[in-house]
Scaffold this motif. Structure first.
Motif, PDB file in Angstrom:
ATOM      1  N   GLY A  64       0.690  -1.239   0.084  1.00  0.00           N
ATOM      2  CA  GLY A  64      -0.186   0.090   0.183  1.00  0.00           C
ATOM      3  C   GLY A  64       0.913   1.272   0.000  1.00  0.00           C
ATOM      4  O   GLY A  64       1.806   1.129   0.739  1.00  0.00           O
ATOM      5  N   ASP A  65       0.442   2.337  -0.820  1.00  0.00           N
ATOM      6  CA  ASP A  65       0.966   3.554  -0.709  1.00  0.00           C
ATOM      7  C   ASP A  65       0.760   4.371   0.718  1.00  0.00           C
ATOM      8  O   ASP A  65      -0.512   4.337   0.944  1.00  0.00           O
ATOM      9  N   ALA A  66       1.624   5.097   0.955  1.00  0.00           N
ATOM     10  CA  ALA A  66       1.455   5.874   2.398  1.00  0.00           C
ATOM     11  C   ALA A  66       2.195   7.333   2.451  1.00  0.00           C
ATOM     12  O   ALA A  66       3.227   7.393   1.752  1.00  0.00           O
ATOM     13  N   VAL A  67       1.671   8.193   2.951  1.00  0.00           N
ATOM     14  CA  VAL A  67       2.379   9.314   3.308  1.00  0.00           C
ATOM     15  C   VAL A  67       2.503   9.377   4.797  1.00  0.00           C
ATOM     16  O   VAL A  67       1.566   8.983   5.444  1.00  0.00           O
ATOM     17  N   ILE A  68       3.703   9.316   5.150  1.00  0.00           N
ATOM     18  CA  ILE A  68       4.155   9.270   6.692  1.00  0.00           C
ATOM     19  C   ILE A  68       5.058  10.666   7.166  1.00  0.00           C
ATOM     20  O   ILE A  68       5.569  11.115   6.629  1.00  0.00           O
ATOM     21  N   ILE A  69       4.156  11.146   8.130  1.00  0.00           N
ATOM     22  CA  ILE A  69       4.909  12.612   8.610  1.00  0.00           C
ATOM     23  C   ILE A  69       5.120  12.292  10.131  1.00  0.00           C
ATOM     24  O   ILE A  69       4.097  12.021  10.832  1.00  0.00           O
ATOM     25  N   HIS A  70       6.095  12.803  10.609  1.00  0.00           N
ATOM     26  CA  HIS A  70       6.417  12.855  12.099  1.00  0.00           C
ATOM     27  C   HIS A  70       6.886  14.323  12.060  1.00  0.00           C
ATOM     28  O   HIS A  70       7.549  14.764  11.480  1.00  0.00           O
ATOM     29  N   SER A  71       6.488  14.965  13.456  1.00  0.00           N
ATOM     30  CA  SER A  71       7.021  16.246  13.753  1.00  0.00           C
ATOM     31  C   SER A  71       7.177  16.302  15.183  1.00  0.00           C
ATOM     32  O   SER A  71       6.593  15.865  15.947  1.00  0.00           O
TER      33      SER A  71
END
Length: 278
Positions: free
Chosen positions: A187-194
């Protein structure tokens, strides 16, 4: 001059976009430090050993090329180089890996990457990646083996689709863990951490525009990261992403994001890649 349309209503005025506005993520968030993308020919033209930074003036004051990355460990072609797939500049282009491939920062490590985990001399930061996940993981981004040496890394270490963001100080590791099922095989994913160093809060967005936040108090340190900046590795040339994974883009910046700013990144990447992550 504006004229009426066929329904007698005034035509909408075109939205003004300054001619100097960047078409990349630094045109979305001024905090962008680097922006690497397999679908943009200016970042990767289909051949060569360098994945080039698109951010003309990184927000940390570094040179643009300070955030270029090698395919593999060095500037020489080798078995640890990811493979480019598709047509340069096409939204369907991507890098694939075979379980032993990764990217390493091409030059000297900037202070920004050395400071991601620090409690003294640290920085606010965000990391945004778009990938196709392959079951069992492993490393997504890192500046060292945060289990035993100073640094930060983001890893997917289980076949259940969970991930851990780890930061280590002088004596201990702190982990921001995700639940199972955030990532799916193929599966395609956008992953963001901040991370907010002033409030000790970590935030995460995975295929959503509404973030999850939690307390995250790093172990005390002023030590630089133990490893180089690496993508699809934990940061010390080990624990590579599994065969079958794809990487579309990787970017970082030096501020703490809220939902509005994370959503702006996601909307930009949706349009850039011609797919809907969230």
């Amino acid at each position: 001059m504006l004229t009426d349309n066929t329904y007698g209503l005034p035509r909408p005025r075109p939205r003004f976009v300054p001619a100097t506005a960047s078409p990349y993520l630094d045109g979305v968030l001024a905090s962008t430090v680097f922006d690497l993308d397999a679908t943009i020919a200016a970042s990767y033209g289909g051949s060569g050993q360098t994945w080039a930074n698109l951010t003309a003036a990184p927000a940390d004051g570094s040179a643009k090329t300070a955030y270029d990355f090698y395919l593999g460990a060095t500037s020489s072609a080798a078995s640890d180089d990811p493979a480019f797939n598709g047509t340069p500049g096409d939204s369907a282009a991507y890098f694939s890996v075979d379980g032993g491939d990764f990217w390493r920062l091409a030059g000297a490590k900037p202070d920004f990457l050395d400071a991601l985990h620090k409690t003294t001399g640290g920085t606010n930061w965000w990391l945004a990646m778009t990938i196709r996940w392959a079951t069992s993981g492993n490393g997504l981004f890192g500046t060292g083996n945060a289990s035993s040496a100073p640094g930060m890394n983001l890893r997917t270490t289980s076949a259940d689709g969970s991930m851990n963001l780890r930061m280590r100080g002088d004596t201990a590791t702190v982990t921001f863990a995700s639940p199972a099922g955030l990532l799916t095989n193929g599966g395609d994913a956008v992953i963001i951490h901040s991370f907010n160093k002033d409030t000790s809060i970590m935030a995460r967005w995975v295929n959503t525009r509404t973030g999850t936040t939690g307390a995250f108090v790093p172990n005390a340190t002023s030590s630089d990261a133990s490893g180089a900046g690496e993508i699809f590795s934990r940061g010390d040339g080990n624990f590579f992403m599994a065969s079958g994974a794809r990487l579309y883009s990787c970017a970082m910046g030096n501020e703490y994001l809220d939902d509005t700013k994370a959503a702006a990144i996601i909307a930009h990447l949706n349009a850039r890649h011609n797919r809907t992550y969230a």
